[in-house]
Each structure stands twice: as C-alpha cells, then as structure tokens.
Scaffold this motif. Structure first.
Motif, PDB file in Angstrom:
ATOM      1  N   ALA A 122      30.947   1.452  42.723  1.00 54.47           N
ATOM      2  CA  ALA A 122      30.162   2.665  42.973  1.00 54.47           C
ATOM      3  C   ALA A 122      28.814   2.338  43.592  1.00 54.47           C
ATOM      4  CB  ALA A 122      29.980   3.441  41.671  1.00 54.47           C
ATOM      5  N   SER A 123      28.171   1.277  43.119  1.00 54.51           N
ATOM      6  CA  SER A 123      26.864   0.908  43.683  1.00 54.51           C
ATOM      7  C   SER A 123      26.996   0.519  45.154  1.00 54.51           C
ATOM      8  CB  SER A 123      26.237  -0.236  42.878  1.00 54.51           C
ATOM      9  OG  SER A 123      26.956  -1.450  43.037  1.00 54.51           O
ATOM     10  N   ALA A 124      28.079  -0.193  45.484  1.00 55.86           N
ATOM     11  CA  ALA A 124      28.326  -0.546  46.882  1.00 55.86           C
ATOM     12  C   ALA A 124      28.571   0.709  47.713  1.00 55.86           C
ATOM     13  CB  ALA A 124      29.529  -1.486  46.978  1.00 55.86           C
ATOM     14  N   GLY A 125      29.379   1.640  47.170  1.00 58.91           N
ATOM     15  CA  GLY A 125      29.670   2.871  47.884  1.00 58.91           C
ATOM     16  C   GLY A 125      28.440   3.735  48.089  1.00 58.91           C
ATOM     17  N   VAL A 126      27.592   3.819  47.069  1.00 57.11           N
ATOM     18  CA  VAL A 126      26.364   4.605  47.191  1.00 57.11           C
ATOM     19  C   VAL A 126      25.442   3.995  48.241  1.00 57.11           C
ATOM     20  CG1 VAL A 126      24.256   5.312  45.994  1.00 57.11           C
ATOM     21  CG2 VAL A 126      26.468   5.557  44.854  1.00 57.11           C
ATOM     22  N   ALA A 127      25.284   2.669  48.205  1.00 51.31           N
ATOM     23  CA  ALA A 127      24.439   2.008  49.205  1.00 51.31           C
ATOM     24  C   ALA A 127      24.955   2.265  50.618  1.00 51.31           C
ATOM     25  CB  ALA A 127      24.371   0.505  48.916  1.00 51.31           C
ATOM     26  N   TYR A 128      26.264   2.222  50.780  1.00 45.72           N
ATOM     27  CA  TYR A 128      26.878   2.495  52.089  1.00 45.72           C
ATOM     28  C   TYR A 128      26.601   3.931  52.512  1.00 45.72           C
ATOM     29  CZ  TYR A 128      30.591   2.901  55.628  1.00 45.72           C
ATOM     30  OH  TYR A 128      31.278   3.116  56.790  1.00 45.72           O
ATOM     31  N   LEU A 129      26.768   4.869  51.583  1.00 45.74           N
ATOM     32  CA  LEU A 129      26.586   6.285  51.897  1.00 45.74           C
ATOM     33  C   LEU A 129      25.129   6.591  52.251  1.00 45.74           C
ATOM     34  CD1 LEU A 129      27.907   9.064  52.073  1.00 45.74           C
ATOM     35  CD2 LEU A 129      27.473   9.351  49.626  1.00 45.74           C
ATOM     36  N   LEU A 130      24.200   5.859  51.659  1.00 44.04           N
ATOM     37  CA  LEU A 130      22.779   6.065  51.928  1.00 44.04           C
ATOM     38  C   LEU A 130      22.321   5.378  53.212  1.00 44.04           C
ATOM     39  CD1 LEU A 130      21.350   5.688  48.299  1.00 44.04           C
ATOM     40  CD2 LEU A 130      21.669   7.802  49.605  1.00 44.04           C
ATOM     41  N   GLY A 131      23.267   4.802  53.936  1.00 48.83           N
ATOM     42  CA  GLY A 131      22.921   4.168  55.202  1.00 48.83           C
ATOM     43  C   GLY A 131      22.546   2.713  55.091  1.00 48.83           C
ATOM     44  N   GLY A 132      22.846   2.111  53.960  1.00 54.45           N
ATOM     45  CA  GLY A 132      22.497   0.711  53.766  1.00 54.45           C
ATOM     46  C   GLY A 132      23.339  -0.224  54.608  1.00 54.45           C
ATOM     47  N   ASN A 133      22.770  -1.372  54.942  1.00 53.32           N
ATOM     48  CA  ASN A 133      23.518  -2.392  55.672  1.00 53.32           C
ATOM     49  C   ASN A 133      24.185  -3.347  54.688  1.00 53.32           C
ATOM     50  OD1 ASN A 133      21.501  -4.145  54.772  1.00 53.32           O
ATOM     51  ND2 ASN A 133      20.328  -3.982  56.675  1.00 53.32           N
ATOM     52  N   LEU A 134      24.782  -4.404  55.199  1.00 52.19           N
ATOM     53  CA  LEU A 134      25.520  -5.333  54.340  1.00 52.19           C
ATOM     54  C   LEU A 134      24.615  -5.950  53.277  1.00 52.19           C
ATOM     55  CD1 LEU A 134      28.442  -6.384  54.143  1.00 52.19           C
ATOM     56  CD2 LEU A 134      27.723  -8.373  55.481  1.00 52.19           C
ATOM     57  N   ALA A 135      23.378  -6.267  53.659  1.00 53.51           N
ATOM     58  CA  ALA A 135      22.431  -6.855  52.695  1.00 53.51           C
ATOM     59  C   ALA A 135      22.096  -5.866  51.587  1.00 53.51           C
ATOM     60  CB  ALA A 135      21.165  -7.300  53.419  1.00 53.51           C
ATOM     61  N   HIS A 136      21.938  -4.583  51.932  1.00 58.48           N
ATOM     62  CA  HIS A 136      21.647  -3.574  50.913  1.00 58.48           C
ATOM     63  C   HIS A 136      22.826  -3.413  49.957  1.00 58.48           C
ATOM     64  CE1 HIS A 136      18.818  -1.852  54.134  1.00 58.48           C
ATOM     65  NE2 HIS A 136      18.048  -2.348  53.177  1.00 58.48           N
ATOM     66  N   ILE A 137      24.035  -3.424  50.504  1.00 53.57           N
ATOM     67  CA  ILE A 137      25.234  -3.294  49.666  1.00 53.57           C
ATOM     68  C   ILE A 137      25.343  -4.488  48.720  1.00 53.57           C
ATOM     69  CG2 ILE A 137      27.760  -3.181  49.689  1.00 53.57           C
ATOM     70  CD1 ILE A 137      27.495  -1.797  52.462  1.00 53.57           C
ATOM     71  N   ALA A 138      25.105  -5.681  49.259  1.00 50.39           N
ATOM     72  CA  ALA A 138      25.146  -6.892  48.429  1.00 50.39           C
ATOM     73  C   ALA A 138      24.103  -6.827  47.326  1.00 50.39           C
ATOM     74  CB  ALA A 138      24.916  -8.127  49.306  1.00 50.39           C
ATOM     75  N   GLY A 139      22.897  -6.362  47.679  1.00 49.47           N
ATOM     76  CA  GLY A 139      21.830  -6.258  46.687  1.00 49.47           C
ATOM     77  C   GLY A 139      22.162  -5.271  45.598  1.00 49.47           C
ATOM     78  N   ALA A 140      22.801  -4.151  45.961  1.00 47.98           N
ATOM     79  CA  ALA A 140      23.186  -3.148  44.966  1.00 47.98           C
ATOM     80  C   ALA A 140      24.165  -3.731  43.956  1.00 47.98           C
ATOM     81  CB  ALA A 140      23.787  -1.931  45.666  1.00 47.98           C
ATOM     82  N   ILE A 141      25.123  -4.515  44.448  1.00 44.94           N
ATOM     83  CA  ILE A 141      26.112  -5.134  43.561  1.00 44.94           C
ATOM     84  C   ILE A 141      25.436  -6.104  42.610  1.00 44.94           C
ATOM     85  CG2 ILE A 141      28.085  -6.721  43.498  1.00 44.94           C
ATOM     86  CD1 ILE A 141      28.980  -5.429  46.179  1.00 44.94           C
ATOM     87  N   LYS A 142      24.541  -6.931  43.138  1.00 46.08           N
ATOM     88  CA  LYS A 142      23.837  -7.892  42.283  1.00 46.08           C
ATOM     89  C   LYS A 142      22.983  -7.176  41.241  1.00 46.08           C
ATOM     90  CE  LYS A 142      23.405 -11.767  45.557  1.00 46.08           C
ATOM     91  NZ  LYS A 142      22.437 -12.678  46.195  1.00 46.08           N
TER      92      LYS A 142
END
Length: 435
Positions: free
Chosen positions: A328-348
C-alpha cells in the motif's frame, strides 16, 4: 520460466469469503467430500501451526457467529463447493450448518496440530462408513495438490477445478523473488483492459465490506468509531485517517463474520483490504485518473506478493503491516506522483515503523492492526515524498528496498520461529483454561 503481470495478479489476487485459514480447511474437506460416494460420517483434519493459530477465534460467515477449524471442516464437507475456491462456503444453508454443528457436537471431527510442520499445510480425511477420501493443500490457501479416494489418486479437476491452476506456485514465487522494485514498476506497463477491470472488481468487492462496516459497525466497530469521531469534530479526516477508516471498517465486517467476500492478496483477505483500500481512500484528496489509481493498486499487489514470497504465507509477523502495508505504501507513493526513489523510501519507512507487529491469529482485533497499517502506509509515502527516509544503517533496513524486504523474510522465517510457538502456546493456554 518467465511470468507476466497477469499471471501474478491471477495467482495472488482472488475473492475469498471469510478468513482464509478456516476457509482453506473447509476447501480441503469439501474437495475430499466431493469424491466421496456417501454422506460424511466422520472427518479428520491435520493443519500446520499457523493455520491452527489463525482459525482459533475468527467467526465463519454464514454460521451466526460460530468459529473453529473443526466446524470449518464440517461445513466444507456438508455444504461447501470446492469449485468456488476460497468462496467455498458461499452455498451454505441453515441445513448444512446444522449438520456440521451436529457432527462437531457428537465428536465426529478430530483436529490435529502438526507442531513441527513448516509452511502452509492442510490434510482432510472424510469418511462415509465404507470409503475414505483425502485432500491436501500446500503453500497457498487454495492450492489443492492432491485428492484421493480409498488411497487411489484422482485428477484434481474432479474435486477442485479452480484450485488446480495453482500448480506453478513455487516457480512463480521464485520468479517474483528475482525481480527488483524497478522490474515491478515496469510490469505496470503490461496491464491491459482485462487486468484493470479485474483490479476494479477488487475495489468494488472490498468497498462493499467497508460500506457494511461503516453502516452497521460489526466486529469491534473500529471504522465506525473513527468515522463517528470525525462527525463529532473530535478528530479531522485527512488522507491518513481516511485510509484508516475505510480499511478498518472493511476488516470489522470481515472479521465480524459478515457474509460478503473480500478480494484477497497473497492468500489473505485482510492483506487484500490493506493493499487496496488505502489507495482508494486517498484518491479524493488529489488530482488523479482511474488508470493511475488502478496501476497503483496493481503495484500494491505486486509488492505484497514480493514480500510474502520471502516471509512465507503465514508467520509470526503481521503480514498486513509489513507485506500488504509495504504494498500500500508503494501504491500510495506511486499515486502521489512519486518516482522510484520515493516508492523505495515509502517501503523502507513502513517496514522500519511496523516490523515488530506480531500476528496473534485472526480475530476481531485485526481491525486495529489494519487501521494502523493503512494509516502508516499513507504516512510512510508522504514522508518519503517530503524527503524523510530511514537510513540503511538503521536496524533491519537494507541499502535497497529489495534487501529490506528480504530482511523481513529472514526475520520471519528464521528469527521468529520461537516467537510463533510462544504466541500459539499462550493462545492455547487461554483456550484450554476456558477464557
């Protein structure tokens, strides 16, 4: 062997009526009973510790508030349809429920705990007085790997046609484990209209549970209580709270035994609620289109599957927190326009936050954990987009999101074995002491 995003979604995401542990036991018993010539007179069940743990207290839909793996097995044998997979108990009638209750009351069902069994395992033997039928489930809740009558193996399509497609489970999970986060994101480009409709059906399925939970407040009523606090202006509805309300309300309904299916993810209905509903909840707060929302949900399912491939289907760690929560954190980051680094950071971020949440079985209290997981998933993504990221020098956090998720797997499969035994021991002591 290479698989596609369609293969992943079809293998990992499916409708499930009721908690998937008692449902899986019912499926095994139903698959055995389907090839039995006569009416079931006796049932013997063998289950691994985690199936046992998750089936102790959770209500079975269609039973009027009853629980128990012995009852689940009897329900499957008398009223289940194995062709429906994890919706095996949808055809239950008052007559089949009464027949199951009578068999359990008369001592006709024996439940055996396989203390040393590792990995998901269920074996059901159903007797009619002259014959015995057996069905075995391994690795995944609807993965019927064998059906026999009087010791003679039968084709799976005779008893579990829908479950028979799960034969490539091990190869699929091996393929998932070899992917990177970037690979998972790239798979979103392969989604077609059929996949998007399938993902949208998951939204509709889980929203029915959430709407029921908000209207009637079943189970613990966490979602309805949070919604009431908003109405009373004691707390404010923001993205984090919206995710918590919707997800916990759906879990309230599901754990409260409401006879509505959930769209599961990685073998768990509560994982499916956590993987889907936080993303759906925040769409009203941002500018987005349905295509991007569904891509975010697909990514959520893919990351959930990745983590579960490392942790195993069931463990001492709450998968809604670290697997579906990570998804879910990865999906939310993606939906908010995040890039790969943002998605990775959300997971961590979410793994650092919730790695210590234990699984102490399926029950009404799971709604509290889903509220936490859903809200933290949104918060973790927001933090990452604001440049707040946990350092790889911290605890079990790895240098990459892949390593971080693999570390959770190591913690689950190697570090938490004794914890899992202790949790079950405490639960059994409570049960046998009458509490």
């Amino acid at each position: 062997m290479s698989f596609s995003v369609k293969d992943l979604l079809r293998a990992q995401v499916a409708p499930a009526l009721g908690c998937t542990e008692p449902v899986a036991v019912a499926l095994a018993a139903a698959a055995a009973a389907a090839v039995l010539p006569g009416r079931p007179e006796r049932i013997a069940l063998w289950v691994d510790p985690n199936i046992y743990k998750n089936g102790l207290a959770v209500i079975i839909p269609g039973t009027g508030g009853l629980s128990g793996l012995d009852l689940a097995g009897a329900l499957g044998a008398f009223g289940g349809n194995p062709a429906l997979g994890l919706e095996v108990l949808e055809p239950l009638t008052p007559e089949s429920v009464q027949a199951a209750r009578t068999l359990v009351r008369d001592g006709g069902v024996t439940l055996n705990l396989l203390q040393d069994q590792r990995g998901l395992f269920i074996r059901a033997e159903v007797f009619d007085g002259s014959h015995v039928a057996e069905a075995v489930i391994r690795e995944m809740h609807d993965n019927v790997v064998g059906v026999s009558l009087d010791g003679r193996s039968l084709p799976l399509d005779k008893a579990a046609p829908r479950a028979a497609v799960k034969a490539d489970v091990s190869r699929l999970e091996a393929w998932i484990k070899a992917l990177t986060l970037e690979d998972l994101v790239r798979l979103l480009d392969d989604l077609d209209d059929e996949d998007r409709e399938f993902l949208m059906e998951g939204v509709r399925t889980n929203m029915r549970l959430a709407e029921h939970g908000l209207k009637f407040g079943p189970g613990l009523g966490i979602g309805k209580a949070l919604d009431r606090l908003v109405r009373q202006k004691l707390i404010c509805r923001d993205m984090v709270l919206a995710a918590r309300i919707l997800t916990s309300a759906a879990s309230d309904a599901r754990m409260g035994g409401v006879k509505l299916p959930a769209m599961s993810s990685a073998g768990s209905g509560n994982h499916g609620l956590t993987a889907i509903l936080p993303i759906w909840a925040i769409r009203d707060f941002i500018e987005c289109d349905e295509k991007t929302v569904l891509e975010a949900m697909a990514l959520s399912h893919l990351v959930t599957a990745y983590v579960k491939a490392h942790t195993g289907r069931l463990s001492a760690i709450c998968g809604c927190s670290v697997a579906a929560g990570a998804g879910a954190s990865a999906g939310v980051a993606y939906l908010l326009g995040g890039n790969l680094a943002h998605i990775a950071g959300a997971i961590k971020n979410i793994i650092e936050d919730l790695a210590g949440v234990i699984c102490d079985g399926a029950k009404a209290g799971c709604s509290l954990k889903l509220a936490t997981a859903a809200g933290t998933a949104v918060q973790s993504a927001l933090f990452s987009l604001q440049g707040v990221n946990v350092l790889h020098t911290d605890g079990i956090i790895g240098a990459s999101p892949e390593q971080t998720m693999q570390n959770i797997g190591t913690l689950s499969t190697e570090g938490m074995i004794e914890t899992d035994r202790t949790i079950l021991k405490i639960m059994l002591e409570k049960r046998f002491s009458g509490f």
